[in-house]
Design an enzyme around this catalytic site. Structure first.
Site, PDB file in Angstrom:
ATOM      1  N   MET A   1     -30.981 -20.288 -27.738  1.00 33.29           N
ATOM      2  CA  MET A   1     -29.545 -20.243 -27.789  1.00 33.29           C
ATOM      3  C   MET A   1     -29.019 -21.674 -27.730  1.00 33.29           C
ATOM      4  SD  MET A   1     -27.133 -18.797 -24.649  1.00 33.29           S
ATOM      5  CE  MET A   1     -28.374 -17.708 -24.104  1.00 33.29           C
ATOM      6  N   PRO A   2     -28.387 -22.152 -28.805  1.00 33.75           N
ATOM      7  CA  PRO A   2     -27.856 -23.515 -28.800  1.00 33.75           C
ATOM      8  C   PRO A   2     -26.568 -23.627 -27.985  1.00 33.75           C
ATOM      9  CG  PRO A   2     -27.421 -22.483 -30.914  1.00 33.75           C
ATOM     10  CD  PRO A   2     -28.248 -21.509 -30.109  1.00 33.75           C
ATOM     11  N   ILE A   3     -26.456 -24.747 -27.300  1.00 37.27           N
ATOM     12  CA  ILE A   3     -25.226 -25.086 -26.586  1.00 37.27           C
ATOM     13  C   ILE A   3     -24.743 -26.421 -27.150  1.00 37.27           C
ATOM     14  CG2 ILE A   3     -24.161 -25.597 -24.371  1.00 37.27           C
ATOM     15  CD1 ILE A   3     -26.425 -23.983 -23.051  1.00 37.27           C
ATOM     16  N   GLU A  39     -23.125 -21.253 -27.980  1.00 42.14           N
ATOM     17  CA  GLU A  39     -22.154 -21.608 -26.943  1.00 42.14           C
ATOM     18  C   GLU A  39     -21.603 -22.998 -27.243  1.00 42.14           C
ATOM     19  OE1 GLU A  39     -23.636 -21.108 -22.972  1.00 42.14           O
ATOM     20  OE2 GLU A  39     -24.694 -19.258 -23.518  1.00 42.14           O
TER      21      GLU A  39
END
Length: 67
Positions: A1-3, A39
């Site tokens: 999941m990239p932030i 995100e």
């Protein structure tokens, strides 16, 4: 999941933040990442705490408009 962390000058409008969040999410979606996994965190920094070309942005870019 990239932030994705995005730094902007303090005073960025709610509409500008909304566009940044949508745009950054689209970049990852275009790379095949599900939107639900992306995100985006927006950090607001006062112009006097931001340096550009060896000067404070509040001085060097005093006429720049904050969206």
């Amino acid at each position: 999941m990239p932030i994705a962390h995005v730094y902007v000058w303090k005073g960025f409008s709610k509409e500008a933040k909304k566009k940044v969040i949508a745009g950054m999410t689209k970049v990852f979606v275009d790379l095949g990442v599900p939107a639900e996994a992306v995100e985006v965190v927006i950090h607001e920094v006062p112009k006097e705490d931001w340096g550009v070309g060896g000067e404070r942005a509040s001085e060097r870019l005093k006429h720049a408009h904050i969206p």
